[in-house]
Design a protein around this motif. Structure first.
Motif, mmCIF file in Angstrom:
data_model
loop_
_atom_site.group_PDB
_atom_site.id
_atom_site.type_symbol
_atom_site.label_atom_id
_atom_site.label_comp_id
_atom_site.label_asym_id
_atom_site.label_seq_id
_atom_site.Cartn_x
_atom_site.Cartn_y
_atom_site.Cartn_z
ATOM 1 N N VAL A 6 0.915 -1.133 -0.149
ATOM 2 C CA VAL A 6 0.138 -0.006 -0.184
ATOM 3 C C VAL A 6 1.015 1.351 0.016
ATOM 4 O O VAL A 6 0.671 1.986 -0.605
ATOM 5 N N LEU A 7 1.835 1.134 0.689
ATOM 6 C CA LEU A 7 2.613 2.558 0.815
ATOM 7 C C LEU A 7 3.594 2.526 -0.241
ATOM 8 O O LEU A 7 3.924 3.623 -0.781
ATOM 9 N N LEU A 8 3.966 1.492 -1.021
ATOM 10 C CA LEU A 8 5.042 1.841 -1.857
ATOM 11 C C LEU A 8 4.411 1.783 -3.503
ATOM 12 O O LEU A 8 4.835 2.327 -4.354
ATOM 13 N N VAL A 9 2.903 1.312 -3.415
ATOM 14 C CA VAL A 9 2.434 1.270 -5.013
ATOM 15 C C VAL A 9 1.293 2.448 -5.077
ATOM 16 O O VAL A 9 1.087 2.890 -6.087
ATOM 17 N N SER A 10 0.413 2.520 -3.872
ATOM 18 C CA SER A 10 -0.878 3.413 -4.267
ATOM 19 C C SER A 10 -0.674 4.975 -4.687
ATOM 20 O O SER A 10 -0.929 5.267 -5.627
ATOM 21 N N PHE A 11 0.161 5.370 -3.831
ATOM 22 C CA PHE A 11 0.368 6.908 -4.182
ATOM 23 C C PHE A 11 1.128 6.864 -5.645
ATOM 24 O O PHE A 11 0.510 7.962 -6.294
ATOM 25 N N PRO A 12 2.302 6.307 -6.020
ATOM 26 C CA PRO A 12 2.590 6.395 -7.242
ATOM 27 C C PRO A 12 1.810 6.189 -8.567
ATOM 28 O O PRO A 12 1.770 6.767 -9.552
ATOM 29 N N LEU A 13 0.813 5.094 -8.049
ATOM 30 C CA LEU A 13 0.033 4.883 -9.226
ATOM 31 C C LEU A 13 -0.960 5.938 -9.347
ATOM 32 O O LEU A 13 -1.278 6.574 -10.630
ATOM 33 N N GLY A 14 -1.456 6.528 -8.500
ATOM 34 C CA GLY A 14 -2.509 8.005 -8.566
ATOM 35 C C GLY A 14 -1.642 8.942 -9.116
ATOM 36 O O GLY A 14 -2.071 9.927 -9.712
ATOM 37 N N TYR A 15 -0.316 9.079 -8.802
ATOM 38 C CA TYR A 15 0.539 10.304 -8.999
ATOM 39 C C TYR A 15 0.799 10.326 -10.686
ATOM 40 O O TYR A 15 0.853 11.047 -11.448
ATOM 41 N N PHE A 16 1.388 9.317 -11.099
ATOM 42 C CA PHE A 16 1.840 9.054 -12.509
ATOM 43 C C PHE A 16 0.660 8.514 -13.456
ATOM 44 O O PHE A 16 1.016 9.077 -14.864
ATOM 45 N N LEU A 17 -0.184 8.059 -13.205
ATOM 46 C CA LEU A 17 -1.325 7.668 -14.118
ATOM 47 C C LEU A 17 -2.185 9.000 -14.259
ATOM 48 O O LEU A 17 -2.831 9.518 -13.224
ATOM 49 N N ALA A 18 -2.541 9.416 -15.385
ATOM 50 C CA ALA A 18 -3.559 10.594 -15.721
ATOM 51 C C ALA A 18 -5.137 10.096 -15.449
ATOM 52 O O ALA A 18 -5.719 10.878 -15.203
ATOM 53 N N SER A 19 -5.295 9.030 -15.561
ATOM 54 C CA SER A 19 -6.628 8.500 -15.272
ATOM 55 C C SER A 19 -6.753 7.831 -13.760
ATOM 56 O O SER A 19 -6.105 7.034 -13.525
ATOM 57 N N ARG A 20 -7.650 8.478 -13.195
ATOM 58 C CA ARG A 20 -7.781 8.016 -11.757
ATOM 59 C C ARG A 20 -8.527 6.484 -11.836
ATOM 60 O O ARG A 20 -7.899 5.769 -10.989
ATOM 61 N N THR A 21 -9.302 6.309 -12.765
ATOM 62 C CA THR A 21 -10.138 5.024 -12.993
ATOM 63 C C THR A 21 -9.010 3.816 -13.240
ATOM 64 O O THR A 21 -8.785 2.855 -12.829
ATOM 65 N N THR A 22 -7.967 4.291 -14.082
ATOM 66 C CA THR A 22 -6.986 3.260 -14.426
ATOM 67 C C THR A 22 -6.364 3.019 -13.101
ATOM 68 O O THR A 22 -5.832 1.970 -12.794
ATOM 69 N N ALA A 23 -5.838 4.016 -12.453
ATOM 70 C CA ALA A 23 -4.964 3.941 -11.275
ATOM 71 C C ALA A 23 -5.636 2.865 -10.005
ATOM 72 O O ALA A 23 -5.213 2.035 -9.569
ATOM 73 N N VAL A 24 -7.010 3.204 -9.706
ATOM 74 C CA VAL A 24 -7.819 2.196 -8.991
ATOM 75 C C VAL A 24 -7.747 0.836 -9.486
ATOM 76 O O VAL A 24 -7.833 0.061 -8.822
ATOM 77 N N VAL A 25 -8.112 0.773 -10.782
ATOM 78 C CA VAL A 25 -8.303 -0.636 -11.477
ATOM 79 C C VAL A 25 -6.949 -1.414 -11.271
ATOM 80 O O VAL A 25 -7.151 -2.510 -10.688
ATOM 81 N N ALA A 26 -5.706 -0.699 -11.554
ATOM 82 C CA ALA A 26 -4.562 -1.136 -11.381
ATOM 83 C C ALA A 26 -4.259 -1.540 -9.942
ATOM 84 O O ALA A 26 -3.834 -2.753 -9.550
ATOM 85 N N TYR A 27 -4.749 -0.693 -8.842
ATOM 86 C CA TYR A 27 -4.559 -0.845 -7.548
ATOM 87 C C TYR A 27 -5.343 -2.294 -7.143
ATOM 88 O O TYR A 27 -5.001 -3.369 -6.470
ATOM 89 N N VAL A 28 -6.478 -2.411 -7.469
ATOM 90 C CA VAL A 28 -7.421 -3.506 -7.242
ATOM 91 C C VAL A 28 -7.094 -4.741 -7.724
ATOM 92 O O VAL A 28 -6.720 -5.824 -7.048
ATOM 93 N N ALA A 29 -6.510 -4.790 -8.987
ATOM 94 C CA ALA A 29 -5.975 -5.945 -9.508
ATOM 95 C C ALA A 29 -4.596 -6.384 -8.948
ATOM 96 O O ALA A 29 -4.325 -7.607 -9.064
ATOM 97 N N ALA A 30 -3.761 -5.670 -8.476
ATOM 98 C CA ALA A 30 -2.573 -5.942 -7.782
ATOM 99 C C ALA A 30 -2.662 -6.461 -6.274
ATOM 100 O O ALA A 30 -2.207 -7.391 -5.574
#
Length: 110
Positions: A6-30
């Motif tokens: 959670v600490l290493l992946v979630s923030f960078p997903l939100g920061y670097f991916l332009a689509s919030r939906t893509t970041a959330v789906v990637a987080y759920v999938a991982a």
């Protein structure tokens, strides 16, 4: 394991991916397979007599520690979503600044 994820992946997903939906789906999938693997590992240890994860020996009629494990992981899951949202908000500001700074001049060259 989930805390580190959670600490290493979630923030960078939100920061670097332009689509919030893509970041959330990637987080759920991982997070899903990682949570399943961690739970399976702890249950196997528990059935072999370890009391480190769930407190009492297996089988036990007191499942309060199991409910605590589920609650902690739910909180971690929600913290990850919060970090994604925070990362997306900060990343959006960065993207706007970058887009404004790279404006193209349409004036002819003289």
């Amino acid at each position: 394991m989930n805390l580190i994820f959670v600490l290493l992946v979630s923030f960078p997903l939100g920061y670097f991916l332009a689509s919030r939906t893509t970041a959330v789906v990637a987080y759920v999938a991982a997070f899903g397979p990682l949570f399943t693997f961690q739970t399976l590992s702890l249950v196997i240890d528990w059935t072999e007599g370890s009391t480190a994860a769930f407190g009492g020996p297996f089988p036990s009629s007191d499942y309060s520690n199991v409910a605590g494990y589920a609650a902690v992981n739910l909180v971690l899951y929600l913290v990850g979503f919060g970090l994604i949202m925070l990362g997306h908000r900060l990343g959006a500001k960065r993207r706007v600044r970058r887009a404004v700074g790279q404006a193209v001049s349409l004036d002819p060259i003289r």
